[in-house]
Enzyme design. Structure first.
Site, PDB file in Angstrom:
ATOM      1  N   LYS A 126       0.858  -1.191   0.000  1.00  0.00           N
ATOM      2  CA  LYS A 126       0.000   0.000   0.000  1.00  0.00           C
ATOM      3  C   LYS A 126       0.892   1.238   0.000  1.00  0.00           C
ATOM      4  O   LYS A 126       2.032   1.193   0.470  1.00  0.00           O
ATOM      5  CB  LYS A 126      -0.921   0.009   1.219  1.00  0.00           C
ATOM      6  CG  LYS A 126      -2.047  -1.008   1.145  1.00  0.00           C
ATOM      7  CD  LYS A 126      -3.027  -0.809   2.287  1.00  0.00           C
ATOM      8  CE  LYS A 126      -4.170  -1.798   2.212  1.00  0.00           C
ATOM      9  NZ  LYS A 126      -5.130  -1.615   3.322  1.00  0.00           N
ATOM     10  N   HIS A 129       1.592   7.134   2.258  1.00  0.00           N
ATOM     11  CA  HIS A 129       0.861   8.349   1.904  1.00  0.00           C
ATOM     12  C   HIS A 129       0.906   9.404   3.011  1.00  0.00           C
ATOM     13  O   HIS A 129       1.526   9.206   4.061  1.00  0.00           O
ATOM     14  CB  HIS A 129      -0.586   8.019   1.515  1.00  0.00           C
ATOM     15  CG  HIS A 129      -1.363   7.284   2.580  1.00  0.00           C
ATOM     16  ND1 HIS A 129      -1.718   7.849   3.781  1.00  0.00           N
ATOM     17  CD2 HIS A 129      -1.871   6.017   2.597  1.00  0.00           C
ATOM     18  CE1 HIS A 129      -2.406   6.990   4.501  1.00  0.00           C
ATOM     19  NE2 HIS A 129      -2.522   5.862   3.810  1.00  0.00           N
ATOM     20  N   HIS A 132       0.506   8.831   6.739  1.00  0.00           N
ATOM     21  CA  HIS A 132       1.576   8.254   7.554  1.00  0.00           C
ATOM     22  C   HIS A 132       2.545   9.325   8.074  1.00  0.00           C
ATOM     23  O   HIS A 132       3.431   9.018   8.875  1.00  0.00           O
ATOM     24  CB  HIS A 132       2.387   7.241   6.734  1.00  0.00           C
ATOM     25  CG  HIS A 132       1.604   6.031   6.323  1.00  0.00           C
ATOM     26  ND1 HIS A 132       1.295   5.755   5.009  1.00  0.00           N
ATOM     27  CD2 HIS A 132       1.048   5.037   7.053  1.00  0.00           C
ATOM     28  CE1 HIS A 132       0.606   4.631   4.938  1.00  0.00           C
ATOM     29  NE2 HIS A 132       0.436   4.174   6.166  1.00  0.00           N
TER      30      HIS A 132
END
Length: 563
Positions: A126, A129, A132
């Protein structure tokens, strides 16, 4: 000279009912210098003596022998205000900074103690982004701050590398994936497959069964499933490491969720042996009704483990491995209940160190059009944010300083620093709606402003030579004393940032220092001042440069010498 200790010792010597350590903790630096350089509130003494704070403050004032370096003491509205001899104060404070240099603010208060910090914890396959960013920046700052204070800091990236989402990822790859495209596109290509899977599954629920079967293959170490899973993990970490390097982030452990697979049975067995587990609709849970919480599910009805099971296993492993004094979890406040539940389970298991587990909650990051959702593709890659910030920095630098050397290197420090500072300047619990224009606005109380002040100090020092003649009376003015006060209290800001688990204490302190120095810079000549005045003002400038650099380094930011 340690003025706090000197004042505390003077007050303790007249018998006020508190120890020197307790007094030192009560002493504050007033915001308004008219109320002294150090102030001791007397309300606590009033409770001990049964007298009013005003009366206590007056009595103490009459009894205290002024310590060296303190010019006078006054009582005002229940406070005991101490005024330093400004020449002595300024001289000793500047000499202390310039003597310790990069170690100024450092301490050994944490010597012999270990702090584990669980932060960032990106998910495999994933995107790394913008959601985070808070955990990564806050955790990284705390890691450096605790290390600076003498603790053994252990940075842990608890990778999200387990769960049914990986079955979905593998199923999507097998149905629509292209090896060359994934190799070239990395996590962005994987995200595209993941989003497609969720859209297709809305009309074809059988896809969820396919995903479960692929995850079962991962659990059973099927060769093809394991190979693909490890490949996706390598791709994710390779991209994550690039971002971590730019953010100056490091970890001592990447033990993620899958690491604890072989440690879960021991947790379940121990809970059963201690009579803490009960069955509920086929699941195994720990009843927390007595503590006003829902039950903590340990094993689902289908036999699968949950985050709580893995977090308990991880805590037991970390205590055994690191024997931590504190274990901090830098995770968004949405998980408040989760942490309260399994912290309580650790306590019920009979482990006294349950009290040393702390959830360091922070606010959510969302986009102007709503929450971040990987399955819907509604994300902003952190690498893209950093790139845009650096591009804007380079544009500004090129416009204002076209002949500046190493423009790209400086733009990287400024742009990345702006992003980091945008998170660390506010209280961590505050929700953030991510907005490019706001983050990339370099005016006001921002990272670039602090970095520019550091560069200004470097420029001043490059123009002047520090001589021997020193006239400290040239710093006996409001602007200079304000700067020195902020220099003197920098070590307090570092300790407070650690105590409160709030890096914003440190970031705001260096912003105030930058503002105070720029005010001083505009009010007083430096290079063209008389020799004695020039030298002490260069000393002050050098001290400001050092403390700003120390602060920026702890926050994970660069300190450009030219901008």
């Amino acid at each position: 000279m340690d003025y706090k200790s000197a004042v505390a010792a003077a007050v303790a010597s007249v018998g006020c009912g508190l120890s020197m350590e307790e007094l030192s903790a009560l002493i504050v630096v007033p915001k308004d210098s008219k109320n002294g350089d150090y102030s001791l509130p007397c309300f606590r003494f009033a409770k001990i003596s049964g007298k009013s704070p005003v009366a206590v403050a007056q009595e103490l004032k009459d009894k205290i022998a002024l310590p060296e370096g303190i010019e006078k003491v006054e009582s005002l509205a229940g406070y005991l205000n101490f005024y330093t001899d400004k020449k002595v104060f300024v001289k000793t404070a500047l000499e202390k900074v310039l003597e310790k240099k990069q170690d100024y603010g450092k301490s050994d208060i944490g010597k012999g103690k270990t702090v584990c910090i669980d932060y960032s914890s990106v998910n495999i396959a994933k995107p790394f982004h913008i959601g985070h960013l808070s955990s990564t920046a806050i955790g990284g700052a705390l890691y450096r701050i605790f290390g600076f204070l003498g603790y053994t800091a252990v940075g842990i990236n608890h990778l999200g590398d387990w769960g049914t989402q990986f079955g979905k990822m593998l199923a999507a790859y097998k149905l629509w994936g292209d090896a060359e495209k994934v190799e070239k596109g990395g996590v962005a290509a994987l995200l595209e497959l993941y989003v497609r899977f969720h859209k297709e599954a809305e009309n074809n629920p059988e896809l969820d069964d396919l995903a479960r079967s692929w995850f079962k293959k991962i659990e059973d170490f099927d060769e093809e499933a394991t190979t693909l899973f490890n490949k996706f993990k390598e791709l994710t970490l390779a991209e994550a490491f690039k971002v971590y390097d730019r953010l100056r982030i490091k970890f001592d452990s990447y033990a993620g969720e899958s690491f604890y697979n072989d440690k879960l049975d021991a947790v379940v067995n121990e809970l059963e042996a201690k009579g803490l587990l009960r069955e509920s609709e086929g699941a195994k849970v720990v009843d927390l009704e007595a503590y006003n919480m829902p039950p903590c599910i340990i094993v689902k009805s289908d036999g699968a483990s949950l985050y709580s099971t893995r977090d308990i296993a991880a805590a037991l492993y970390r205590k055994k491995t690191y024997d931590f004094d504190k274990c901090l979890y830098v995770v968004a406040y949405q998980q408040n209940l989760h942490f309260k539940q399994w912290f309580k389970v650790i306590e019920l298991m009979g482990y006294p160190w349950a009290k040393d587990l702390e959830h360091i909650a922070f606010g959510m990051v969302s986009l102007p059009d709503g929450a971040i959702k990987s399955r819907a593709g509604n994300v902003v890659f952190l690498e893209d944010v950093l790139n845009r910030a650096v591009e804007k920095s380079l544009q500004v630098i090129t416009e204002k300083s076209p002949d500046l050397e190493n423009k790209k290197e400086i733009a990287e420090q400024v742009g990345v620093g702006a992003v980091i500072f945008s998170v660390l300047y506010n209280n961590r619990i505050k929700d953030i709606v991510f907005n490019y224009d706001k983050v990339l606005n370099f005016d006001g109380e921002t990272g670039p402003y602090v970095q520019y002040t550091h560069a200004r100090c470097c420029s001043v020092l490059a123009k002047g030579t520090l001589g021997r003649e020193k006239d400290f009376s040239a710093l006996d003015n409001e602007e200079s004393v304000e700067v020195v006060k902020l220099l003197d209290t920098f070590p307090d800001a570092v300790r407070e940032a650690a105590d409160k688990r709030e890096p914003c204490v440190l970031s705001r302190h260096i912003v105030e220092l930058a503002k105070a120095y720029n005010k001083f810079y505009l009010a007083h000549r430096i290079i063209n001042a008389p020799e004695g005045a020039k030298n002490v003002r260069l000393m002050l400038t050098s001290a400001v440069r050092q403390v700003i650099k120390n602060g920026l380094t702890l926050l994970g930011m660069g300190a450009p010498e030219k901008m």
